[in-house]
Design a protein around this motif. Structure first.
Motif, short mmCIF file in Angstrom:
data_model
loop_
_atom_site.label_atom_id
_atom_site.label_comp_id
_atom_site.label_asym_id
_atom_site.label_seq_id
_atom_site.Cartn_x
_atom_site.Cartn_y
_atom_site.Cartn_z
N ALA A 9 0.17 -42.71 16.50
CA ALA A 9 0.95 -41.76 17.30
C ALA A 9 0.32 -41.64 18.68
CB ALA A 9 0.97 -40.40 16.62
N ASP A 10 1.12 -41.23 19.66
CA ASP A 10 0.59 -41.00 21.00
C ASP A 10 -0.36 -39.81 21.01
OD1 ASP A 10 2.05 -43.10 22.10
OD2 ASP A 10 3.74 -41.81 22.63
N ALA A 11 -0.06 -38.83 20.15
CA ALA A 11 -0.87 -37.62 20.11
C ALA A 11 -0.77 -36.98 18.73
CB ALA A 11 -0.41 -36.62 21.17
N ALA A 12 -1.78 -36.17 18.40
CA ALA A 12 -1.76 -35.44 17.14
C ALA A 12 -2.26 -34.03 17.38
CB ALA A 12 -2.65 -36.12 16.11
N LEU A 13 -1.54 -33.06 16.81
CA LEU A 13 -1.99 -31.68 16.77
C LEU A 13 -2.40 -31.43 15.33
CD1 LEU A 13 -2.48 -28.83 17.71
CD2 LEU A 13 -0.04 -28.36 17.38
N ASP A 14 -3.69 -31.35 15.09
CA ASP A 14 -4.25 -31.26 13.75
C ASP A 14 -4.46 -29.80 13.35
OD1 ASP A 14 -5.53 -31.62 11.35
OD2 ASP A 14 -7.30 -32.61 12.20
N ALA A 15 -3.39 -29.12 12.96
CA ALA A 15 -3.48 -27.73 12.54
C ALA A 15 -4.01 -27.60 11.12
CB ALA A 15 -2.11 -27.05 12.66
N ALA A 16 -4.05 -28.69 10.38
CA ALA A 16 -4.55 -28.67 9.01
C ALA A 16 -6.03 -29.01 8.92
CB ALA A 16 -3.75 -29.66 8.15
N ALA A 17 -6.66 -29.24 10.06
CA ALA A 17 -8.09 -29.57 10.13
C ALA A 17 -8.44 -30.80 9.29
CB ALA A 17 -8.95 -28.37 9.74
N GLY A 19 -9.24 -33.68 10.62
CA GLY A 19 -10.35 -34.31 11.31
C GLY A 19 -10.18 -35.79 11.49
N ALA A 20 -11.16 -36.56 11.01
CA ALA A 20 -11.20 -38.00 11.24
C ALA A 20 -9.92 -38.75 10.84
CB ALA A 20 -12.41 -38.60 10.54
N PRO A 21 -9.29 -38.46 9.69
CA PRO A 21 -8.05 -39.18 9.36
C PRO A 21 -6.94 -38.94 10.38
CG PRO A 21 -8.92 -38.11 7.40
CD PRO A 21 -9.73 -37.60 8.57
N ALA A 22 -6.82 -37.72 10.88
CA ALA A 22 -5.80 -37.44 11.89
C ALA A 22 -6.14 -38.12 13.21
CB ALA A 22 -5.63 -35.94 12.08
N LEU A 23 -7.41 -38.10 13.57
CA LEU A 23 -7.84 -38.77 14.79
C LEU A 23 -7.59 -40.27 14.71
CD1 LEU A 23 -9.24 -38.65 17.56
CD2 LEU A 23 -11.43 -38.88 16.35
N ALA A 24 -7.82 -40.85 13.55
CA ALA A 24 -7.60 -42.29 13.36
C ALA A 24 -6.13 -42.66 13.52
CB ALA A 24 -8.10 -42.72 11.99
N ALA A 25 -5.23 -41.70 13.34
CA ALA A 25 -3.79 -41.96 13.46
C ALA A 25 -3.32 -41.97 14.90
CB ALA A 25 -3.00 -40.94 12.65
N VAL A 26 -4.21 -41.61 15.84
CA VAL A 26 -3.85 -41.58 17.26
C VAL A 26 -4.16 -42.94 17.87
CG1 VAL A 26 -4.34 -40.48 19.48
CG2 VAL A 26 -4.29 -39.11 17.38
N ARG A 27 -3.20 -43.46 18.65
CA ARG A 27 -3.39 -44.76 19.31
C ARG A 27 -4.52 -44.68 20.32
NH1 ARG A 27 -2.22 -44.36 24.44
NH2 ARG A 27 -0.59 -42.96 25.16
N ASP A 28 -5.10 -45.81 20.64
CA ASP A 28 -6.13 -45.87 21.68
C ASP A 28 -5.57 -45.27 22.97
OD1 ASP A 28 -7.50 -47.23 19.75
OD2 ASP A 28 -7.64 -49.12 20.83
N GLY A 29 -6.35 -44.39 23.59
CA GLY A 29 -5.92 -43.76 24.82
C GLY A 29 -5.02 -42.55 24.63
N GLY A 30 -4.76 -42.17 23.38
CA GLY A 30 -3.89 -41.03 23.09
C GLY A 30 -4.63 -39.71 23.19
N ALA A 31 -4.10 -38.70 22.54
CA ALA A 31 -4.69 -37.36 22.60
C ALA A 31 -4.69 -36.74 21.21
CB ALA A 31 -3.89 -36.48 23.56
N TYR A 32 -5.75 -35.99 20.92
CA TYR A 32 -5.93 -35.30 19.64
C TYR A 32 -6.34 -33.87 19.95
CZ TYR A 32 -8.36 -33.75 15.43
OH TYR A 32 -8.78 -33.03 14.34
N VAL A 33 -5.66 -32.91 19.31
CA VAL A 33 -5.99 -31.50 19.48
C VAL A 33 -6.11 -30.88 18.10
CG1 VAL A 33 -5.26 -29.27 20.41
CG2 VAL A 33 -4.74 -31.37 21.67
N THR A 34 -7.17 -30.11 17.89
CA THR A 34 -7.37 -29.41 16.63
C THR A 34 -7.28 -27.91 16.86
OG1 THR A 34 -8.84 -29.04 14.75
CG2 THR A 34 -9.90 -29.39 16.86
N ALA A 35 -6.92 -27.20 15.82
CA ALA A 35 -6.87 -25.75 15.88
C ALA A 35 -8.18 -25.14 15.42
CB ALA A 35 -5.71 -25.23 15.03
N ARG A 36 -9.19 -25.98 15.19
CA ARG A 36 -10.50 -25.48 14.76
C ARG A 36 -11.56 -25.90 15.77
NH1 ARG A 36 -12.42 -26.69 9.18
NH2 ARG A 36 -14.19 -25.64 10.10
N PRO A 37 -11.90 -25.01 16.70
CA PRO A 37 -12.89 -25.34 17.71
C PRO A 37 -14.24 -25.78 17.14
CG PRO A 37 -11.75 -23.33 18.30
CD PRO A 37 -11.33 -23.68 16.90
#
Length: 106
Positions: A9-17, A19-37
């Protein structure tokens, strides 16, 4: 094998925390945001990572309530449960297939 294997995906909003599996689903150069600082995974592959955090704001919450009361915003509630039945609510959530949220009421 993760259910995210092969997803890019171009970007992921990981509200389920996830982590790494959601980040791995983001294409190179994309964006990842988590709801857990406190759970921001290490950046790599040019993926921008960030965290968002919600802070209490009674005035803005009142604005949202007014929008709901006025019919401007709609909510989808599947069911309500008293706090004493939180275990039943959790079991219902685990069953899946809900169209809307479960709400716990005092």
């Amino acid at each position: 094998m993760s259910s995210l294997d092969g997803v890019r995906a171009d970007a992921a909003l990981d509200a389920a925390a996830l982590g790494a599996p959601a980040l791995a689903a983001v294409r190179d150069g994309g964006a990842y945001v988590t709801a857990r600082p406190d759970a921001v995974p290490a950046a790599g592959r040019g993926v921008r990572v960030a965290a968002v955090q919600v802070h209490p704001d009674g005035e803005r919450l009142a604005e949202l309530v007014a929008l709901v009361d006025g019919g401007v915003l709609t909510t989808r509630v599947a069911d309500t449960y008293p706090l004493a039945e939180v275990a039943e609510a959790h079991a219902r959530l685990a069953e899946g297939g809900l169209r809307g949220r479960l709400v716990l009421v005092p």
